[in-house]
Scaffold this motif. Sequence first.
Motif, PDB file in Angstrom:
ATOM      1  N   ASP A 185      81.887   9.306 -43.142  1.00 43.23           N
ATOM      2  CA  ASP A 185      82.811   8.414 -43.852  1.00 43.23           C
ATOM      3  C   ASP A 185      81.999   7.278 -44.442  1.00 43.23           C
ATOM      4  O   ASP A 185      81.197   6.650 -43.729  1.00 43.23           O
ATOM      5  CB  ASP A 185      83.805   7.797 -42.855  1.00 43.23           C
ATOM      6  CG  ASP A 185      84.954   8.720 -42.580  1.00 43.23           C
ATOM      7  OD1 ASP A 185      85.377   9.443 -43.500  1.00 43.23           O
ATOM      8  OD2 ASP A 185      85.413   8.731 -41.421  1.00 43.23           O
ATOM      9  N   THR A 186      82.209   7.006 -45.719  1.00 39.98           N
ATOM     10  CA  THR A 186      81.458   5.933 -46.373  1.00 39.98           C
ATOM     11  C   THR A 186      82.398   5.128 -47.268  1.00 39.98           C
ATOM     12  O   THR A 186      83.547   5.527 -47.504  1.00 39.98           O
ATOM     13  CB  THR A 186      80.307   6.475 -47.267  1.00 39.98           C
ATOM     14  OG1 THR A 186      80.854   6.870 -48.535  1.00 39.98           O
ATOM     15  CG2 THR A 186      79.584   7.657 -46.649  1.00 39.98           C
ATOM     16  N   THR A 187      81.862   4.065 -47.813  1.00 36.59           N
ATOM     17  CA  THR A 187      82.643   3.247 -48.764  1.00 36.59           C
ATOM     18  C   THR A 187      82.925   4.018 -50.060  1.00 36.59           C
ATOM     19  O   THR A 187      83.716   3.566 -50.875  1.00 36.59           O
ATOM     20  CB  THR A 187      81.875   1.952 -49.100  1.00 36.59           C
ATOM     21  OG1 THR A 187      80.530   2.326 -49.441  1.00 36.59           O
ATOM     22  CG2 THR A 187      81.843   0.997 -47.927  1.00 36.59           C
ATOM     23  N   HIS A 188      82.260   5.158 -50.257  1.00 41.06           N
ATOM     24  CA  HIS A 188      82.523   6.023 -51.431  1.00 41.06           C
ATOM     25  C   HIS A 188      83.216   7.311 -50.998  1.00 41.06           C
ATOM     26  O   HIS A 188      83.078   8.331 -51.669  1.00 41.06           O
ATOM     27  CB  HIS A 188      81.210   6.352 -52.160  1.00 41.06           C
ATOM     28  CG  HIS A 188      80.573   5.171 -52.837  1.00 41.06           C
ATOM     29  ND1 HIS A 188      79.602   5.292 -53.796  1.00 41.06           N
ATOM     30  CD2 HIS A 188      80.761   3.838 -52.702  1.00 41.06           C
ATOM     31  CE1 HIS A 188      79.221   4.088 -54.217  1.00 41.06           C
ATOM     32  NE2 HIS A 188      79.919   3.191 -53.557  1.00 41.06           N
ATOM     33  N   GLY A 189      83.907   7.319 -49.859  1.00 43.64           N
ATOM     34  CA  GLY A 189      84.588   8.526 -49.375  1.00 43.64           C
ATOM     35  C   GLY A 189      83.677   9.362 -48.485  1.00 43.64           C
ATOM     36  O   GLY A 189      82.599   8.908 -48.075  1.00 43.64           O
TER      37      GLY A 189
ATOM     38  N   ILE B 259      80.909  11.895 -47.482  1.00 44.87           N
ATOM     39  CA  ILE B 259      79.667  12.346 -48.147  1.00 44.87           C
ATOM     40  C   ILE B 259      78.871  13.195 -47.170  1.00 44.87           C
ATOM     41  O   ILE B 259      78.692  12.818 -46.007  1.00 44.87           O
ATOM     42  CB  ILE B 259      78.816  11.136 -48.614  1.00 44.87           C
ATOM     43  CG1 ILE B 259      79.531  10.397 -49.760  1.00 44.87           C
ATOM     44  CG2 ILE B 259      77.418  11.585 -49.057  1.00 44.87           C
ATOM     45  CD1 ILE B 259      78.741   9.218 -50.341  1.00 44.87           C
TER      46      ILE B 259
ATOM     47  N   TYR C 200      74.249  14.657 -51.070  1.00 42.03           N
ATOM     48  CA  TYR C 200      73.933  13.353 -51.643  1.00 42.03           C
ATOM     49  C   TYR C 200      72.469  13.296 -52.100  1.00 42.03           C
ATOM     50  O   TYR C 200      72.169  12.799 -53.179  1.00 42.03           O
ATOM     51  CB  TYR C 200      74.224  12.251 -50.620  1.00 42.03           C
ATOM     52  CG  TYR C 200      74.115  10.865 -51.206  1.00 42.03           C
ATOM     53  CD1 TYR C 200      75.084  10.376 -52.085  1.00 42.03           C
ATOM     54  CD2 TYR C 200      73.032  10.042 -50.907  1.00 42.03           C
ATOM     55  CE1 TYR C 200      74.980   9.108 -52.632  1.00 42.03           C
ATOM     56  CE2 TYR C 200      72.922   8.771 -51.462  1.00 42.03           C
ATOM     57  CZ  TYR C 200      73.901   8.317 -52.320  1.00 42.03           C
ATOM     58  OH  TYR C 200      73.788   7.064 -52.881  1.00 42.03           O
TER      59      TYR C 200
ATOM     60  N   LYS D  36      68.134   7.714 -54.635  1.00 35.84           N
ATOM     61  CA  LYS D  36      69.471   7.184 -54.357  1.00 35.84           C
ATOM     62  C   LYS D  36      69.436   6.393 -53.058  1.00 35.84           C
ATOM     63  O   LYS D  36      68.665   6.711 -52.157  1.00 35.84           O
ATOM     64  CB  LYS D  36      70.458   8.331 -54.182  1.00 35.84           C
ATOM     65  CG  LYS D  36      70.735   9.119 -55.437  1.00 35.84           C
ATOM     66  CD  LYS D  36      71.693  10.230 -55.060  1.00 35.84           C
ATOM     67  CE  LYS D  36      72.037  11.108 -56.210  1.00 35.84           C
ATOM     68  NZ  LYS D  36      72.691  12.341 -55.729  1.00 35.84           N
TER      69      LYS D  36
ATOM     70  N   LYS E 241      83.722  -2.750 -46.591  1.00 36.05           N
ATOM     71  CA  LYS E 241      84.244  -3.162 -47.917  1.00 36.05           C
ATOM     72  C   LYS E 241      84.408  -4.674 -47.984  1.00 36.05           C
ATOM     73  O   LYS E 241      84.141  -5.295 -49.014  1.00 36.05           O
ATOM     74  CB  LYS E 241      85.563  -2.441 -48.207  1.00 36.05           C
ATOM     75  CG  LYS E 241      85.326  -0.971 -48.557  1.00 36.05           C
ATOM     76  CD  LYS E 241      86.591  -0.244 -48.948  1.00 36.05           C
ATOM     77  CE  LYS E 241      86.266   1.168 -49.420  1.00 36.05           C
ATOM     78  NZ  LYS E 241      87.447   2.032 -49.532  1.00 36.05           N
TER      79      LYS E 241
ATOM     80  N   THR F 172      76.215  -0.791 -55.414  1.00 42.95           N
ATOM     81  CA  THR F 172      76.717   0.399 -56.113  1.00 42.95           C
ATOM     82  C   THR F 172      76.530   1.668 -55.280  1.00 42.95           C
ATOM     83  O   THR F 172      76.980   2.740 -55.675  1.00 42.95           O
ATOM     84  CB  THR F 172      75.973   0.583 -57.456  1.00 42.95           C
ATOM     85  OG1 THR F 172      74.571   0.551 -57.168  1.00 42.95           O
ATOM     86  CG2 THR F 172      76.314  -0.520 -58.447  1.00 42.95           C
ATOM     87  N   PHE F 173      75.863   1.544 -54.140  1.00 43.92           N
ATOM     88  CA  PHE F 173      75.574   2.724 -53.313  1.00 43.92           C
ATOM     89  C   PHE F 173      76.532   2.752 -52.115  1.00 43.92           C
ATOM     90  O   PHE F 173      77.084   1.716 -51.724  1.00 43.92           O
ATOM     91  CB  PHE F 173      74.113   2.683 -52.841  1.00 43.92           C
ATOM     92  CG  PHE F 173      73.699   1.374 -52.229  1.00 43.92           C
ATOM     93  CD1 PHE F 173      73.890   1.127 -50.879  1.00 43.92           C
ATOM     94  CD2 PHE F 173      73.141   0.366 -53.013  1.00 43.92           C
ATOM     95  CE1 PHE F 173      73.518  -0.083 -50.320  1.00 43.92           C
ATOM     96  CE2 PHE F 173      72.765  -0.845 -52.457  1.00 43.92           C
ATOM     97  CZ  PHE F 173      72.965  -1.070 -51.106  1.00 43.92           C
ATOM     98  N   PRO F 174      76.727   3.932 -51.508  1.00 45.44           N
ATOM     99  CA  PRO F 174      77.639   4.016 -50.361  1.00 45.44           C
ATOM    100  C   PRO F 174      77.051   3.403 -49.093  1.00 45.44           C
ATOM    101  O   PRO F 174      75.831   3.422 -48.900  1.00 45.44           O
ATOM    102  CB  PRO F 174      77.838   5.527 -50.185  1.00 45.44           C
ATOM    103  CG  PRO F 174      76.694   6.176 -50.872  1.00 45.44           C
ATOM    104  CD  PRO F 174      76.192   5.237 -51.932  1.00 45.44           C
TER     105      PRO F 174
END
Length: 219
Positions: free
Chosen positions: A16-20, A22, A27, A66, A79, A95-97
Amino acid sequence: MPGLTIGDTIPDLELDTTHGRIRIHDYVGNGYAIIFSHPGDFTPVCTTEMAAMASYAGEFEKRGVKLFGLSCDDVSSHKEWIKDIEAYKPGSRVTFPIAADPNKEVIKQLNMVDPDEKDKAGQQLPSRTLHLVGPDKKVKLSFLYPASTGRNMDEVMRVVDSIQKAAKYRVATPANWKPGDPVVISPSVSNEEAQKLFPQGYEVKDLPSKKEYLRFTKV
Ligand code: BEZ
């Protein structure tokens, strides 16, 4: 069990990450990724490190690298924390998770546990670990720093440049090397091969052993 180290395949965990959600191998894809952990959200050194990483993100992107952060708090905490990070360094954008690990399971699998740090409940906390993972999903570099020492992002960038140079040419980088400095020719390259591989020429350091193993060139 020995921890994850250079040459090992990074476990293909789904997080689980701040970008959903992964998966680590997806990645990384066909490029490089830096997976780096922090002891916790809303802590001073971690906030400065995250802001530093955010401001270097463009340089890493140019090198096909990345970024992927990890801290043991949950995604909603990450967040909120991002707002502090961006305010600390105005103009920076995370900008990265950032992955969550509230059960402290991921840090064990990625060799990120700091044996000297515990949270208020006595649970293990991550060290400042950083793994550079290559397109083959193998660990190319690991840094393990204690909670008290923030990492030097210039050094991370320098190592990325060194590793990518060594992956492209049969060279290595000497002590305190920086981009633009001469590199050394790998010991596995014979002098005959070196003449073909490095038509620009190379300089052999004359040493008492006369073994001609310290050969500098520019690539
Ligand atoms: C920090 O980020 O400042 C920090 C976190 C955990 C322990 C010590 C320092």
